[in-house]
Design a protein around this motif. Structure first.
Motif, PDB file in Angstrom:
ATOM      1  N   ILE A  36      40.082  -5.235  43.441  1.00 22.14           N
ATOM      2  CA  ILE A  36      41.063  -4.112  43.878  1.00 22.14           C
ATOM      3  C   ILE A  36      42.406  -4.593  43.620  1.00 22.14           C
ATOM      4  CG2 ILE A  36      41.828  -2.592  45.638  1.00 22.14           C
ATOM      5  CD1 ILE A  36      39.140  -1.671  44.333  1.00 22.14           C
ATOM      6  N   ALA A  37      42.749  -5.534  44.085  1.00 26.33           N
ATOM      7  CA  ALA A  37      44.056  -6.193  43.809  1.00 26.33           C
ATOM      8  C   ALA A  37      44.550  -6.319  42.310  1.00 26.33           C
ATOM      9  CB  ALA A  37      44.444  -7.548  44.662  1.00 26.33           C
ATOM     10  N   MET A  38      43.629  -6.988  41.668  1.00 27.37           N
ATOM     11  CA  MET A  38      43.645  -7.138  40.159  1.00 27.37           C
ATOM     12  C   MET A  38      44.132  -5.883  39.509  1.00 27.37           C
ATOM     13  SD  MET A  38      41.435  -9.193  37.374  1.00 27.37           S
ATOM     14  CE  MET A  38      41.624 -10.728  38.071  1.00 27.37           C
ATOM     15  N   LEU A  39      42.873  -4.766  39.760  1.00 28.66           N
ATOM     16  CA  LEU A  39      43.025  -3.578  39.346  1.00 28.66           C
ATOM     17  C   LEU A  39      44.213  -2.594  39.604  1.00 28.66           C
ATOM     18  CD1 LEU A  39      39.160  -2.535  39.659  1.00 28.66           C
ATOM     19  CD2 LEU A  39      40.453  -2.968  37.496  1.00 28.66           C
ATOM     20  N   SER A  40      44.575  -2.819  40.754  1.00 26.88           N
ATOM     21  CA  SER A  40      45.972  -2.074  41.130  1.00 26.88           C
ATOM     22  C   SER A  40      47.137  -2.746  40.410  1.00 26.88           C
ATOM     23  CB  SER A  40      46.184  -2.365  42.704  1.00 26.88           C
ATOM     24  OG  SER A  40      45.229  -1.658  43.237  1.00 26.88           O
ATOM     25  N   ARG A  41      47.206  -3.989  39.808  1.00 23.15           N
ATOM     26  CA  ARG A  41      48.103  -4.397  39.037  1.00 23.15           C
ATOM     27  C   ARG A  41      47.955  -4.371  37.617  1.00 23.15           C
ATOM     28  NH1 ARG A  41      47.195  -9.016  42.280  1.00 23.15           N
ATOM     29  NH2 ARG A  41      45.711 -10.087  40.163  1.00 23.15           N
ATOM     30  N   GLY A  42      46.875  -3.387  37.189  1.00 23.08           N
ATOM     31  CA  GLY A  42      46.580  -3.029  35.752  1.00 23.08           C
ATOM     32  C   GLY A  42      45.873  -3.850  35.020  1.00 23.08           C
ATOM     33  N   HIS A  43      45.207  -4.802  35.682  1.00 26.21           N
ATOM     34  CA  HIS A  43      44.642  -6.138  34.846  1.00 26.21           C
ATOM     35  C   HIS A  43      43.233  -5.951  35.327  1.00 26.21           C
ATOM     36  CE1 HIS A  43      48.236  -7.811  33.737  1.00 26.21           C
ATOM     37  NE2 HIS A  43      48.733  -7.700  35.164  1.00 26.21           N
ATOM     38  N   GLU A  53      44.581  -1.452  27.968  1.00 25.65           N
ATOM     39  CA  GLU A  53      45.645  -0.252  27.501  1.00 25.65           C
ATOM     40  C   GLU A  53      45.445   0.938  28.232  1.00 25.65           C
ATOM     41  OE1 GLU A  53      45.154  -3.341  24.077  1.00 25.65           O
ATOM     42  OE2 GLU A  53      43.773  -2.035  25.425  1.00 25.65           O
ATOM     43  N   LEU A  54      44.192   1.201  28.392  1.00 22.17           N
ATOM     44  CA  LEU A  54      43.797   2.749  29.139  1.00 22.17           C
ATOM     45  C   LEU A  54      44.351   2.475  30.516  1.00 22.17           C
ATOM     46  CD1 LEU A  54      42.717   5.447  28.272  1.00 22.17           C
ATOM     47  CD2 LEU A  54      40.441   4.754  29.199  1.00 22.17           C
ATOM     48  N   LEU A  55      43.898   1.536  31.004  1.00 16.91           N
ATOM     49  CA  LEU A  55      44.054   1.140  32.721  1.00 16.91           C
ATOM     50  C   LEU A  55      45.516   1.139  32.962  1.00 16.91           C
ATOM     51  CD1 LEU A  55      42.397   0.491  34.929  1.00 16.91           C
ATOM     52  CD2 LEU A  55      43.108  -1.901  34.573  1.00 16.91           C
ATOM     53  N   GLN A  56      46.335   0.528  31.943  1.00 16.70           N
ATOM     54  CA  GLN A  56      47.924   0.318  32.552  1.00 16.70           C
ATOM     55  C   GLN A  56      48.552   1.737  32.207  1.00 16.70           C
ATOM     56  OE1 GLN A  56      49.067  -3.046  29.905  1.00 16.70           O
ATOM     57  NE2 GLN A  56      47.547  -4.378  31.308  1.00 16.70           N
ATOM     58  N   ARG A  57      47.927   2.518  31.358  1.00 22.23           N
ATOM     59  CA  ARG A  57      48.719   3.854  31.099  1.00 22.23           C
ATOM     60  C   ARG A  57      48.307   4.743  32.288  1.00 22.23           C
ATOM     61  NH1 ARG A  57      46.765   4.291  25.900  1.00 22.23           N
ATOM     62  NH2 ARG A  57      45.089   5.846  26.268  1.00 22.23           N
ATOM     63  N   HIS A  58      47.340   4.345  33.254  1.00 25.82           N
ATOM     64  CA  HIS A  58      47.426   5.311  34.306  1.00 25.82           C
ATOM     65  C   HIS A  58      47.342   4.803  35.634  1.00 25.82           C
ATOM     66  CE1 HIS A  58      46.327   8.382  31.303  1.00 25.82           C
ATOM     67  NE2 HIS A  58      45.460   7.707  30.866  1.00 25.82           N
ATOM     68  N   VAL A  59      47.347   3.434  35.958  1.00 25.76           N
ATOM     69  CA  VAL A  59      47.425   2.881  37.302  1.00 25.76           C
ATOM     70  C   VAL A  59      48.656   3.181  37.924  1.00 25.76           C
ATOM     71  CG1 VAL A  59      47.445   0.801  38.570  1.00 25.76           C
ATOM     72  CG2 VAL A  59      45.802   1.163  36.502  1.00 25.76           C
ATOM     73  N   THR A  72      41.174   1.418  46.081  1.00 25.66           N
ATOM     74  CA  THR A  72      41.036   1.140  47.544  1.00 25.66           C
ATOM     75  C   THR A  72      39.768   0.463  47.842  1.00 25.66           C
ATOM     76  OG1 THR A  72      41.240   2.237  49.730  1.00 25.66           O
ATOM     77  CG2 THR A  72      39.961   3.330  48.005  1.00 25.66           C
ATOM     78  N   THR A  73      39.761  -0.057  49.108  1.00 28.68           N
ATOM     79  CA  THR A  73      38.645  -0.739  49.592  1.00 28.68           C
ATOM     80  C   THR A  73      38.147   0.427  50.911  1.00 28.68           C
ATOM     81  OG1 THR A  73      39.799  -2.096  51.112  1.00 28.68           O
ATOM     82  CG2 THR A  73      39.062  -2.999  49.061  1.00 28.68           C
ATOM     83  N   ASP A  74      38.671   1.125  51.154  1.00 28.25           N
ATOM     84  CA  ASP A  74      38.467   2.168  52.479  1.00 28.25           C
ATOM     85  C   ASP A  74      37.588   3.288  52.173  1.00 28.25           C
ATOM     86  OD1 ASP A  74      38.845   3.934  54.417  1.00 28.25           O
ATOM     87  OD2 ASP A  74      40.947   3.263  54.766  1.00 28.25           O
ATOM     88  N   TRP A  75      36.396   3.387  52.637  1.00 32.13           N
ATOM     89  CA  TRP A  75      35.379   4.500  52.543  1.00 32.13           C
ATOM     90  C   TRP A  75      36.121   5.675  53.037  1.00 32.13           C
ATOM     91  CZ3 TRP A  75      31.673   3.729  49.476  1.00 32.13           C
ATOM     92  CH2 TRP A  75      30.937   2.516  49.031  1.00 32.13           C
ATOM     93  N   GLN A  76      36.703   5.800  54.078  1.00 33.89           N
ATOM     94  CA  GLN A  76      37.216   7.113  54.479  1.00 33.89           C
ATOM     95  C   GLN A  76      38.232   7.756  53.754  1.00 33.89           C
ATOM     96  OE1 GLN A  76      36.601   8.612  57.775  1.00 33.89           O
ATOM     97  NE2 GLN A  76      37.334  10.103  56.544  1.00 33.89           N
ATOM     98  N   GLU A  77      39.214   6.905  53.044  1.00 34.46           N
ATOM     99  CA  GLU A  77      40.154   7.360  52.193  1.00 34.46           C
ATOM    100  C   GLU A  77      39.410   7.853  51.015  1.00 34.46           C
ATOM    101  OE1 GLU A  77      43.986   5.748  49.460  1.00 34.46           O
ATOM    102  OE2 GLU A  77      42.854   4.432  50.819  1.00 34.46           O
TER     103      GLU A  77
END
Length: 446
Positions: A36-43, A53-59, A72-77
């Protein structure tokens, strides 16, 4: 409408980024905080052409992005955020069995359901045994505070690794298994853009939606194993399987796709999916209907052993790999991917090493994953370095880079100019003209 994607592996990451591209606000959930931390940085933790490229266009948080995609890692969220929840987790083969391991799908539903307090749609995209959706729908309604208003639908994925972004944004068909008009309406809204562009939508019941993916993978596997069986006959009879495939492929009822003979299919889908399909048919009392898939699987696995034997023969009259240097071009199960799961190329490399060969592997994208799976193999930084000093070169993954190699340059560093084409994509005349002894599966010897 807001969407969540549960599971951010190959399927989930692609689906999340593509849904953001289609204009939706998307929240991706995974239980792995590092991912999740990696994806949140667009990687991405995987390689898939165009997905970075698609990921970084929208993160959200990446400079210049639309901000439509978060993780996220939060099920409630996730439950509070989403109107439609896509379940995109893995369904591997059970250890020691043919059957599918449903634990990840079951865990996803059981973790999400207790947080669903309002009407919502949960959509399964994972490949599962027929009958799973029926059972999961009951479990979802039993665990969700919203009860029956928390509805399930099944929407199988048909992604090809290397073309996943294109297949999600411009699919050749969309299949949805639903129980209500409301569920169908919601999914028509999700896929309004591709439907509007002409993509066919097939609306079915749960069982048929599940079977569509099982049947598609079984048919593709059968077609690949068929041409590989013909390659065996061609070798015995002195025929040319490439010309045979070309000739029968002109028949519109057959077509040219998936008619390239070689060392067979691998990856995280086809092998385990046809085995799980056989196992489920047995549970349903319909095992005789799918007995042919056992032979499909057998032909496929036999190709790997045949390549090992071809390599052994190429090593010389003593038929031994001892003291021989073998260069393997390719580690991934297919090109344009870094996926080495059940890779025929690595399987062949591993078998040769176990039999005494000194094996050096090069792959444009799969080196890191291959080294984790087969740490005892030697890995080179380029095709030229892999071939340096080699007695035999094996071409086992059909990367474009390998098709464009200079046989003269490679020949200048090889100990012996001897190559085996396990994918039937190299031009025999080009290599032979450069002084190489060239042999391919299912083709006449020269």
């Amino acid at each position: 409408m807001k969407l969540t994607v549960i599971g951010t592996g190959y399927l989930g990451a692609t689906h999340a980024a593509a849904m953001a591209e289609l204009g939706f606000e998307v929240l991706g959930l995974d239980i792995d905080p590092d991912k999740i931390a990696m994806l949140s940085r667009g990687h991405l933790p995987i390689y898939e052409p165009g997905l970075d490229e698609l990921l970084q266009r929208h993160v959200d948080g990446v400079a210049g992005s639309t901000g439509r995609l978060r993780f996220t890692t939060d099920w409630q969220e996730a439950a509070d955020f989403g109107d439609v929840h896509f379940v995109c987790v893995n369904t591997p083969q059970k250890r020691g069995e043919y059957a599918c391991d449903m634990s990840y799908v079951e865990s996803a539903v059981e973790s999400l359901a207790p947080h669903l307090t309002r009407p919502t749609l949960v959509v399964g995209k994972s490949t599962v045994p027929v009958g799973s959706a029926e059972r999961l729908a009951e479990r979802l309604a039993a665990l969700a505070p919203a009860g029956a208003a928390a509805e399930l639908a099944w929407n199988p994925e048909f992604l090809r690794e290397g073309f996943a972004v294109e297949d999600t944004l411009h699919p050749d068909r969309i299949v949805i298994g639903v129980r209500s008009e409301e569920a169908e309406k919601a999914l028509r809204e999700v896929y309004a853009t591709p439907i509007g562009a002409g993509t066919p939508l097939v609306v079915t019941d749960y069982a048929t939606a599940e079977l569509v993916k099982n049947a598609a993978n079984s048919f593709l596997s059968t077609k690949i194993s068929f041409i590989n069986a013909m390659a065996e006959v061609c070798e015995a009879a002195g025929g040319d399987v490439v010309k045979l495939a070309e000739a029968i492929g002109y028949d519109d009822r057959i077509g040219h796709k998936f008619l390239r003979a070689g060392i067979g299919f691998g990856g995280g889908c086809l092998p385990k999916d046809i085995r799980a399909f056989m196992a489920r048919a047995g549970e349903l009392g319909a095992d005789q209907a799918l007995t042919f898939l056992r032979e499909v699987d057998s032909i496929n696995m036999r190709r790997r052993g045949h390549m090992v034997e071809m390599a052994r023969e190429a090593c010389g009259a003593d038929g031994s790999f001892l003291g021989k240097r073998i260069a393997v071009l390719g580690a991934t199960f297919k090109p344009d991917s870094d996926d080495v799961r059940d890779s025929p190329a690595l399987n062949v490399a591993g078998q040769i090493q176990l039999q005494g060969g000194q094996v050096t592997v090069y792959d444009p994208k799969g080196m890191e994953n291959a080294a984790r799976l087969f740490p005892t193999l030697t890995y080179a930084a380029s095709a030229l370095e892999a071939v340096r000093g080699a007695d035999v070169v094996l071409h086992l993954t059909e990367w474009r880079e390998f098709r464009e190699l200079d046989p003269v340059a490679l020949g200048s560093v090889a100990a012996v100019r001897r190559i085996l084409d396990g994918r039937n994509t190299l031009d025999p005349q080009t290599w032979r003209s450069a002084g190489w002894t060239f042999r391919a599966m299912g083709r006449p010897r020269v």
